[in-house]
Design an enzyme around this catalytic site. Sequence first.
Site, mmCIF file in Angstrom:
data_model
loop_
_atom_site.group_PDB
_atom_site.id
_atom_site.type_symbol
_atom_site.label_atom_id
_atom_site.label_comp_id
_atom_site.label_asym_id
_atom_site.label_seq_id
_atom_site.Cartn_x
_atom_site.Cartn_y
_atom_site.Cartn_z
ATOM 1 N N ASP A 20 0.841 -1.197 0.000
ATOM 2 C CA ASP A 20 0.000 0.000 0.000
ATOM 3 C C ASP A 20 0.880 1.253 0.000
ATOM 4 O O ASP A 20 1.204 1.773 1.033
ATOM 5 C CB ASP A 20 -0.888 -0.013 1.236
ATOM 6 C CG ASP A 20 -1.815 1.170 1.296
ATOM 7 O OD1 ASP A 20 -2.018 1.820 0.260
ATOM 8 O OD2 ASP A 20 -2.357 1.439 2.396
ATOM 9 N N GLU A 51 -2.050 10.918 -0.770
ATOM 10 C CA GLU A 51 -3.287 10.133 -0.794
ATOM 11 C C GLU A 51 -3.670 9.690 0.607
ATOM 12 O O GLU A 51 -4.843 9.712 0.979
ATOM 13 C CB GLU A 51 -3.110 8.912 -1.711
ATOM 14 C CG GLU A 51 -4.391 8.112 -1.967
ATOM 15 C CD GLU A 51 -4.643 7.009 -0.961
ATOM 16 O OE1 GLU A 51 -5.709 6.365 -1.048
ATOM 17 O OE2 GLU A 51 -3.790 6.786 -0.070
#
Length: 533
Positions: A294, A326
């Site tokens: 991730d 993000e």
Amino acid sequence: MTSSKRFRRTMGTAAAAALVGSALVAAPSGAAPAQKGCDNRTNNTYDKLLECVRLEGVVEHMEEFQAIADANGGNRADQTPGYQASVDYVVEVLEGAGWSAEVVPFTYDAADVVLRQLTPVTADYIAFDALGTGEGDVTGNVIPVDINLADPRANSSGCEPADFAGLDFSGPNDIALMQRGTCPFSAKALNAEAEGAEAVVLFNQGDPSTTTGDRFGPLNPTLAPFTVGIPVVGTTFAAGEALAVPGATAQVKVDFFEAESFNVIGELAGKTDGNVVMAGAHLDSVPAGPGINDNGSGSAALLEVAQQMSKSKPHNTVRFAWWGAEELGLIGSTEWVDQRTPEELDEIALYLNFDMIGSPNYYFGVYDADESSFVAPVPVPEGSEDIEQTFEEFYTLRGEPYDDSAFSGRSDYQAFINNGIPSGGLFTGAEVVKTAEQQSIWGGTAGAQFDPCYHLACDTIDNYSPHALEVNSDAVAFAVFTYAASTESVNGVRGAKIPGNFRIPAPAGPEHTFAGPLGGDDHGHDHDHHESE
């Protein structure tokens, strides 16, 4: 939605099955060219490109991200040297592959957040500022409010004014400690402020039996649409447990400032103007670790595809994006879209999003644009269903079962769908627990998270499934290459035929292993959009 691409030839299930074991699925020994051959040739057919997009190449990029984290405090989070080094690495790879590479700055409101225990032990804890928090720097007594540390830890901590009865918040620097459970975080924070608290710490529930995701990791809570005038932060269950001991004192600080970060935009010019195929992945990690699944996985897959497409001379311009911030709330992608003129947005035919595509306890998920499993909580732009079908066709071609993943907008495609741009993407699971049914389909471990290291320090180079990453890297290449030739089935703009008689089957259909609506399969991160309860 157009059921098949203009340049495709579809085939039945039997013919699709015959392809399993072919060079597309697993090339016979010696069938694929050496890496030097891939680097030197024009990969202008499906067969050539899929031969040359290799797991080894993707993993090499992930290893670089790991090395960057190792050299920079263990992470690649936005506003850290590790993130800047990741930006530099992406630019280096793109330019080396002959793509243009632009580092695009953006600014956003950030917060300096501190959660430090002072007594009876000294410790610093990971913490996130709540959406709607006030500013402040408070050092004082920690006062637990109706918390429950006994398994299964069900509670209604701070949900009612009565929970504060008998607690003394009359001092100038009192910190209310409250646990996740029952009511929105806003109710807890507003009640604490009304009772005289000068700061609030919200910690995760710590429910070991939950099937709705991680209830131990750090919270990033939202108070919106409400606001408070005192600092409110979210943290882990372990931190809350430590702060709950008698006599605990702590510092809680939230200090807002304007931060600058960067997106990286790579472009491979097409033969025509005004029809751009975009794909993106976020480049930043969380502060807890290096972020290899991730989202080193999506970032690395895009780099490998960029390298192998570098000589392909696409019909449509191909634009790849590596997004910043993000993990702080989809900031980089949102800012980049906001920086575009309406005319520039109109040129974007579609957007493909790749966020966590190699989870170690994976399932193969495709954003559910046709809402066959999940009712989308956001508008689904016309053309998005075709993108879903394209990924489904690839999995069917590979003989891989797949399922729907909620089209929720909770990743970097949100800003694109908000502007009516058709979107889609892949996801292999995060904090949600795999079921026995899903284990029977994809293997792995039932009762464990799809990614047991989600948002943790153990999201390292050892935290991925080689099979999932290999299949999905090819899926990325397949979709990008398809639309680089033609987006006619998405937006009506005619394109070019891809050379070769490459047969593509109709989708086999999703497994439907998730219960709706949204079924716990949401592919956004908990702290992308702050948690509300």
